[in-house]
Write an enzyme that holds these catalytic residues in place. Structure first.
Site, PDB file in Angstrom:
ATOM      1  N   LYS A   1       0.185   4.255  -0.259  1.00 39.91           N
ATOM      2  CA  LYS A   1      -0.407   5.468   0.335  1.00 39.91           C
ATOM      3  C   LYS A   1      -0.114   6.655  -0.583  1.00 39.91           C
ATOM      4  CE  LYS A   1      -0.162   3.211   4.775  1.00 39.91           C
ATOM      5  NZ  LYS A   1      -0.067   3.279   6.216  1.00 39.91           N
TER       6      LYS A   1
ATOM      7  N   GLY B   1       2.774   2.188  10.742  1.00 39.10           N
ATOM      8  CA  GLY B   1       3.762   3.241  10.559  1.00 39.10           C
ATOM      9  C   GLY B   1       4.475   3.636  11.843  1.00 39.10           C
TER      10      GLY B   1
ATOM     11  N   ASN C   1       0.883  -1.169   0.000  1.00 38.99           N
ATOM     12  CA  ASN C   1       0.000   0.000   0.000  1.00 38.99           C
ATOM     13  C   ASN C   1       0.916   1.213   0.000  1.00 38.99           C
ATOM     14  OD1 ASN C   1      -1.755   2.082   0.462  1.00 38.99           O
ATOM     15  ND2 ASN C   1      -2.368   1.416   2.522  1.00 38.99           N
TER      16      ASN C   1
ATOM     17  N   HIS D   1      -9.556   1.189   4.711  1.00 35.02           N
ATOM     18  CA  HIS D   1      -8.284   1.348   5.444  1.00 35.02           C
ATOM     19  C   HIS D   1      -8.514   2.269   6.642  1.00 35.02           C
ATOM     20  CE1 HIS D   1      -4.183   2.456   6.432  1.00 35.02           C
ATOM     21  NE2 HIS D   1      -3.817   1.360   5.812  1.00 35.02           N
TER      22      HIS D   1
ATOM     23  N   GLU E   1      -6.893   4.648   7.745  1.00 32.24           N
ATOM     24  CA  GLU E   1      -6.675   6.081   7.463  1.00 32.24           C
ATOM     25  C   GLU E   1      -7.889   6.680   6.758  1.00 32.24           C
ATOM     26  OE1 GLU E   1      -2.899   5.510   5.495  1.00 32.24           O
ATOM     27  OE2 GLU E   1      -2.029   4.904   7.418  1.00 32.24           O
TER      28      GLU E   1
ATOM     29  N   GLU F   1      -5.284  -4.895  10.491  1.00 32.05           N
ATOM     30  CA  GLU F   1      -4.247  -3.896  10.741  1.00 32.05           C
ATOM     31  C   GLU F   1      -4.531  -3.177  12.062  1.00 32.05           C
ATOM     32  OE1 GLU F   1      -2.249  -2.622   6.770  1.00 32.05           O
ATOM     33  OE2 GLU F   1      -3.950  -1.314   7.131  1.00 32.05           O
TER      34      GLU F   1
ATOM     35  N   SER G   1       3.624  -2.240  10.226  1.00 33.33           N
ATOM     36  CA  SER G   1       5.076  -2.340  10.412  1.00 33.33           C
ATOM     37  C   SER G   1       5.637  -3.716  10.015  1.00 33.33           C
ATOM     38  CB  SER G   1       5.469  -1.977  11.847  1.00 33.33           C
ATOM     39  OG  SER G   1       5.088  -0.637  12.137  1.00 33.33           O
TER      40      SER G   1
HETATM   41  O1  LIG Z   1      -1.218   0.780   6.801  1.00 28.85           O
HETATM   42  C1  LIG Z   1      -0.452  -0.100   6.426  1.00 28.85           C
HETATM   43  C2  LIG Z   1      -0.702  -0.831   5.173  1.00 28.85           C
HETATM   44  O2  LIG Z   1      -1.996  -0.608   4.713  1.00 28.85           O
HETATM   45  C3  LIG Z   1       0.756  -0.444   7.197  1.00 28.85           C
HETATM   46  O3  LIG Z   1       1.700   0.542   7.022  1.00 28.85           O
HETATM   47  P1  LIG Z   1       3.208   0.286   7.554  1.00 28.85           P
HETATM   48  O4  LIG Z   1       3.638  -1.037   6.953  1.00 28.85           O
HETATM   49  O5  LIG Z   1       3.991   1.440   7.027  1.00 28.85           O
HETATM   50  O6  LIG Z   1       3.119   0.215   9.044  1.00 28.85           O
END
Ligand SMILES: O=C(CO)COP(=O)(O)O
Length: 253
Positions: free
Chosen positions: A11, A173, A9, A95, A97, A167, A213
């Site tokens: 982002k 992150g 992803n 997601h 976010e 997640e 992560s």
């Molecule tokens: O939100 C994520 C994937 O959709 C996870 O992000 P990270 O792997 O950067 O922690």
């Protein structure tokens, strides 16, 4: 046996040139697609070009979101018809976010899931708890509620082809990963919820990813958990070598 699925992803990262260069670096080096499915979920403006570059080979191309309607006066949105027309095959739905910053709710996730399936896209449905919810012992209730709401009125045959991504929000992150056991336990509880909804046979077909992560050095132990069938990866999917390494470890599971 469920085939592992590693999805990047990206982002809101990369320019078009950087995305093209990632594709040319990884192409032809992805492990055997019979052993691992790989996907890059890129920003909308890159999708057309990446589908062209991928020429139907791995990694496949996915979107990070979509609107549930086919077309209409929805300024700034992208429809499943448009994604399908470009040759996009996967779409991330719900997601954390999107839920946090763009007001997505369990209801909108359900509408998007129905629409993605209706248009032949493979949805990656995201669920996960906050740190507060985990500390209060509410992880499984939260995640099971999100799964039930997302899959409302989805038929068993449609559900079988979907992917769920667990997640935990506190692990995204942050460099904090859930331990493999913690992640595995929640993924098992998600499969139990799916089994309540659809019966064991369908639940066994649905792939469940862990995300938060994930890195080349922790993916092995995560995938060793019986109910973790892949990973949804942010940061570590941005570099070709790291993405390739993740795919390689998954192909040996
Ligand atoms: O939100 C994520 C994937 O959709 C996870 O992000 P990270 O792997 O950067 O922690």
């Amino acid at each position: 046996m469920r085939k592992p699925i590693i999805a990047g992803n990206w982002k809101m990262h990369k320019t078009l040139g950087e995305a093209e260069s990632f594709y040319s670096d990884v192409q032809g080096r992805i492990p055997d697609p019979a052993k691992v499915e790989t996907v890059i979920c890129a920003p909308f403006p890159f999708l057309y070009r990446l589908v062209q570059l991928s020429e139907g080979m791995a990694p496949s191309v996915g979107a990070q979101n979509m609107h549930e309607e086919e077309s209409g006066a929805f300024t700034g949105e992208v429809s499943p018809v448009q994604l399908k027309d470009l040759g996009v095959r996967y779409v991330i739905i719900g997601h954390s976010e999107r839920r946090e910053y763009f007001n997505e709710t369990d209801d909108s996730v359900n509408r998007k899931l129905k629409s993605a399936l209706g248009h032949g896209l493979t949805p990656i449905v995201c669920v996960g708890e906050t740190l507060g919810e985990r500390e209060e012992g509410r992880t499984e209730a939260k995640v099971s509620g999100q799964v039930k709401a997302a899959y409302a009125e989805i038929s068993p045959s449609e559900a079988a082809g979907t992917v769920v991504a667990y997640e935990p929000i506190w692990a995204i992150g942050t460099g904090k990963t859930a331990t493999a056991e913690e992640a595995g336990d929640v993924c098992r509880s998600i499969r139990e919820t799916l089994s309540e909804l659809y019966g064991g046979e369908i639940a066994e077909k649905i792939r469940i990813q862990y995300g938060g992560s994930v890195k080349p050095d922790n993916i092995g132990e995560l995938l060793a958990q019986p109910d973790i069938d892949g990973a949804l990866v942010g940061g570590a999917s941005l570099e070709p070598e790291s993405f390739l390494r993740l795919a390689e470890v998954a192909s040996n599971e």
